[in-house]
Scaffold this motif. Structure first.
Motif, PDB file in Angstrom:
ATOM      1  N   ALA A 122       0.828  -1.207   0.000  1.00  0.00           N
ATOM      2  CA  ALA A 122       0.000   0.000   0.000  1.00  0.00           C
ATOM      3  C   ALA A 122       0.861   1.256   0.000  1.00  0.00           C
ATOM      4  N   ALA A 123       1.939   1.257   0.781  1.00  0.00           N
ATOM      5  CA  ALA A 123       2.820   2.425   0.825  1.00  0.00           C
ATOM      6  C   ALA A 123       3.528   2.616  -0.512  1.00  0.00           C
ATOM      7  N   TYR A 124       3.935   1.521  -1.139  1.00  0.00           N
ATOM      8  CA  TYR A 124       4.576   1.617  -2.449  1.00  0.00           C
ATOM      9  C   TYR A 124       3.619   2.232  -3.464  1.00  0.00           C
ATOM     10  N   LEU A 125       2.387   1.737  -3.490  1.00  0.00           N
ATOM     11  CA  LEU A 125       1.419   2.268  -4.449  1.00  0.00           C
ATOM     12  C   LEU A 125       1.049   3.716  -4.129  1.00  0.00           C
ATOM     13  N   ARG A 126       1.046   4.054  -2.862  1.00  0.00           N
ATOM     14  CA  ARG A 126       0.767   5.443  -2.467  1.00  0.00           C
ATOM     15  C   ARG A 126       1.849   6.394  -2.954  1.00  0.00           C
ATOM     16  N   ASP A 127       3.110   5.991  -2.795  1.00  0.00           N
ATOM     17  CA  ASP A 127       4.210   6.926  -2.994  1.00  0.00           C
ATOM     18  C   ASP A 127       4.828   6.899  -4.390  1.00  0.00           C
ATOM     19  N   GLN A 128       4.894   5.711  -5.013  1.00  0.00           N
ATOM     20  CA  GLN A 128       5.617   5.630  -6.284  1.00  0.00           C
ATOM     21  C   GLN A 128       4.993   4.699  -7.306  1.00  0.00           C
ATOM     22  N   GLY A 129       3.975   3.974  -6.942  1.00  0.00           N
ATOM     23  CA  GLY A 129       3.373   3.040  -7.876  1.00  0.00           C
ATOM     24  C   GLY A 129       2.756   3.744  -9.080  1.00  0.00           C
ATOM     25  N   THR A 130       2.690   2.994 -10.182  1.00  0.00           N
ATOM     26  CA  THR A 130       2.068   3.516 -11.395  1.00  0.00           C
ATOM     27  C   THR A 130       0.618   3.050 -11.473  1.00  0.00           C
ATOM     28  N   TRP A 131      -0.136   3.655 -12.356  1.00  0.00           N
ATOM     29  CA  TRP A 131      -1.525   3.238 -12.559  1.00  0.00           C
ATOM     30  C   TRP A 131      -1.598   1.789 -13.046  1.00  0.00           C
ATOM     31  N   ASP A 132      -0.674   1.380 -13.895  1.00  0.00           N
ATOM     32  CA  ASP A 132      -0.657  -0.005 -14.363  1.00  0.00           C
ATOM     33  C   ASP A 132      -0.406  -0.970 -13.200  1.00  0.00           C
ATOM     34  N   GLN A 133       0.471  -0.598 -12.285  1.00  0.00           N
ATOM     35  CA  GLN A 133       0.720  -1.448 -11.127  1.00  0.00           C
ATOM     36  C   GLN A 133      -0.492  -1.492 -10.200  1.00  0.00           C
ATOM     37  N   MET A 134      -1.169  -0.370 -10.058  1.00  0.00           N
ATOM     38  CA  MET A 134      -2.393  -0.354  -9.265  1.00  0.00           C
ATOM     39  C   MET A 134      -3.444  -1.277  -9.896  1.00  0.00           C
ATOM     40  N   ARG A 135      -3.552  -1.245 -11.211  1.00  0.00           N
ATOM     41  CA  ARG A 135      -4.509  -2.108 -11.900  1.00  0.00           C
ATOM     42  C   ARG A 135      -4.142  -3.581 -11.729  1.00  0.00           C
ATOM     43  N   GLU A 136      -2.846  -3.886 -11.721  1.00  0.00           N
ATOM     44  CA  GLU A 136      -2.420  -5.256 -11.434  1.00  0.00           C
ATOM     45  C   GLU A 136      -2.847  -5.663 -10.021  1.00  0.00           C
ATOM     46  N   TYR A 137      -2.683  -4.759  -9.086  1.00  0.00           N
ATOM     47  CA  TYR A 137      -3.091  -5.032  -7.711  1.00  0.00           C
ATOM     48  C   TYR A 137      -4.587  -5.348  -7.653  1.00  0.00           C
ATOM     49  N   PHE A 138      -5.384  -4.599  -8.385  1.00  0.00           N
ATOM     50  CA  PHE A 138      -6.824  -4.876  -8.451  1.00  0.00           C
ATOM     51  C   PHE A 138      -7.074  -6.286  -8.979  1.00  0.00           C
ATOM     52  N   ALA A 139      -6.332  -6.677 -10.016  1.00  0.00           N
ATOM     53  CA  ALA A 139      -6.525  -8.009 -10.604  1.00  0.00           C
ATOM     54  C   ALA A 139      -6.240  -9.107  -9.577  1.00  0.00           C
ATOM     55  N   HIS A 140      -5.155  -8.938  -8.816  1.00  0.00           N
ATOM     56  CA  HIS A 140      -4.845  -9.904  -7.764  1.00  0.00           C
ATOM     57  C   HIS A 140      -5.987  -9.986  -6.751  1.00  0.00           C
ATOM     58  N   ARG A 141      -6.419  -8.849  -6.278  1.00  0.00           N
ATOM     59  CA  ARG A 141      -7.423  -8.826  -5.213  1.00  0.00           C
ATOM     60  C   ARG A 141      -8.814  -9.234  -5.690  1.00  0.00           C
ATOM     61  N   SER A 142      -9.033  -9.219  -7.007  1.00  0.00           N
ATOM     62  CA  SER A 142     -10.360  -9.576  -7.521  1.00  0.00           C
ATOM     63  C   SER A 142     -10.736 -11.005  -7.192  1.00  0.00           C
ATOM     64  N   ILE A 143      -9.755 -11.895  -7.041  1.00  0.00           N
ATOM     65  CA  ILE A 143     -10.061 -13.299  -6.759  1.00  0.00           C
ATOM     66  C   ILE A 143     -10.807 -13.416  -5.432  1.00  0.00           C
ATOM     67  N   TYR A 144     -10.447 -12.570  -4.475  1.00  0.00           N
ATOM     68  CA  TYR A 144     -11.187 -12.561  -3.207  1.00  0.00           C
ATOM     69  C   TYR A 144     -12.330 -11.561  -3.195  1.00  0.00           C
ATOM     70  N   HIS A 145     -12.085 -10.348  -3.626  1.00  0.00           N
ATOM     71  CA  HIS A 145     -13.074  -9.293  -3.406  1.00  0.00           C
ATOM     72  C   HIS A 145     -14.378  -9.505  -4.171  1.00  0.00           C
ATOM     73  N   LEU A 146     -14.366 -10.271  -5.252  1.00  0.00           N
ATOM     74  CA  LEU A 146     -15.627 -10.520  -5.945  1.00  0.00           C
ATOM     75  C   LEU A 146     -16.456 -11.600  -5.255  1.00  0.00           C
ATOM     76  N   LYS A 147     -15.896 -12.205  -4.206  1.00  0.00           N
ATOM     77  CA  LYS A 147     -16.683 -13.078  -3.338  1.00  0.00           C
ATOM     78  C   LYS A 147     -16.553 -12.628  -1.881  1.00  0.00           C
ATOM     79  N   GLU A 148     -16.192 -11.351  -1.700  1.00  0.00           N
ATOM     80  CA  GLU A 148     -15.882 -10.850  -0.361  1.00  0.00           C
ATOM     81  C   GLU A 148     -16.989 -11.167   0.637  1.00  0.00           C
ATOM     82  N   ALA A 149     -16.574 -11.700   1.770  1.00  0.00           N
ATOM     83  CA  ALA A 149     -17.422 -12.065   2.908  1.00  0.00           C
ATOM     84  C   ALA A 149     -18.099 -13.418   2.751  1.00  0.00           C
ATOM     85  N   ASP A 150     -18.186 -13.964   1.544  1.00  0.00           N
ATOM     86  CA  ASP A 150     -18.821 -15.276   1.391  1.00  0.00           C
ATOM     87  C   ASP A 150     -18.110 -16.369   2.185  1.00  0.00           C
TER      88      ASP A 150
END
Length: 349
Positions: A122-150
């Motif tokens: 989170a600190a890396y993305l806050r301070d120096q990450g690129t938009w493409d890297q942020m989008r990659e982070y979203f892709a990783h987290r999608s495996i959980y967040h699209l079933k979040e709480a289930d």
């Protein structure tokens, strides 16, 4: 008004080795009860891509399933037996990697004071990450967040009294407080669309590494076993304690990148909601559970430590990839050729 969330199942993923190839080929080729001979698990890395994908596929039968797969596989005794063998290997490896102990308060205190400081994703993305890297982070987290709480909902029938009531109260918020458009999974679907990414359920399953799969499989492993209810509570308390500082840093990074409002909204929602959830989980769920069942303290600690261990592995993978200026996703796939490989697949890892 948000777009309706995709409720469809996805097709079976590409295998990454002999175990996942065997599971995927079996599920795709026949009805429940037609399990192929077991290829053996003795050479499969418990944290590697082959076993983690096989475990993910077995678990998904309990959620939405896969297109063309007989839903009766959910309780097929041979599939359950194989899943149990993989789970035992996974859990043994995790227990060998963490310190253990039974002081749940001290363990949760240690994660509650953590900030998204230097060295965190989170600190890396806050301070120096690129938009493409942020989008990659979203892709990783999608495996959980699209079933979040289930996966967490499995704990509800396994808790009693006040801890159950408090757990359900937190889950109610995760599911949007009764408003379908405010469900966290719905908000993440909106985030993916705004970021011009695939918002389909498990849309990036073929693209994420085993480090990502393991963080999601952990929750299903805990959730599907009553004996691990303490570990599931420990996991949930850890997630709610560590999310607000990370989400706050991600909000700052997204604002620096002038990201779409839907992307910022998902994380601002977690800054506000999870700070309250942490207190409810610590006071009413964890303390209440351990007052009634003090013998579960070591399981709660294991849930905290295993969560932190797997999240640390994923963070190391992301930061190593980005520091080398390469994608953290499986951008290049080599075919895995095995005795039952009837489709393109990937190597383990």
């Amino acid at each position: 008004m948000t777009v309706d969330i995709d409720v469809r199942a996805r097709t079976l993923p590409m295998p990454r080795g002999p175990v996942s190839c065997w599971v995927i080929a079996t599920l795709g080729d026949g009805p429940a009860g037609s399990m192929r001979p077991n290829p053996g698990l003795e050479h499969a890395d418990p944290l590697g891509g082959d076993l983690q994908l096989a475990l993910q596929v077995c678990y998904e039968i309990h959620y939405r399933g896969f297109v063309g797969v007989d839903p009766d596989w959910e309780w097929d005794p041979d599939l359950i037996r194989l899943r149990g063998q993989m789970e035992r290997r996974f859990l043994r490896r995790l227990r060998s990697e963490v310190a253990g102990g039974a002081d749940a308060d001290a363990e949760l205190d240690s994660v509650s004071v953590a900030e998204a400081g230097d060295g965190s994703v989170a600190a890396y993305l806050r301070d120096q990450g690129t938009w493409d890297q942020m989008r990659e982070y979203f892709a990783h987290r999608s495996i959980y967040h699209l079933k979040e709480a289930d996966p967490l909902a499995w704990a509800i029938p396994r808790l009693q009294g006040a801890p159950k009531a408090a757990f359900v109260a937190v889950e109610f918020d995760e599911f949007g407080g009764g408003d379908g458009e405010r469900m966290h999974s719905r908000l993440f679907s909106d985030l993916l669309r705004a970021a011009d990414l695939d918002a389909g359920y498990l849309g990036y399953l073929d693209d994420v590494p085993p480090e990502t799969l393991a963080t999601v499989n952990l929750v299903s492993t805990f959730g599907l076993h009553r004996s691990l209810r303490g570990a599931l509570v420990g996991h949930f308390a850890t997630a709610e304690a560590t999310t607000p500082p990370s989400a706050k840093a991600l909000v700052a990074g997204l604002e620096r990148m002038a990201a779409p409002a839907e992307c910022v909204l998902f994380y601002t929602e977690h800054v506000e909601a999870d700070a309250v959830h942490e207190q409810v989980l610590r006071r009413d769920v964890v303390d209440g559970l351990l007052a009634a069942e003090p013998e579960l303290a070591a399981d709660v600690v294991f849930g905290v430590q295993a969560t932190e261990f797997l999240e640390g592995r994923l963070a190391a993978h992301l930061l190593h990839s980005w520091s080398a200026d390469v994608s953290s996703l499986l951008a290049v796939r080599e075919p895995w050729a095995g005795p039952v490989a009837a489709r393109a697949s990937t190597m383990d890892g």
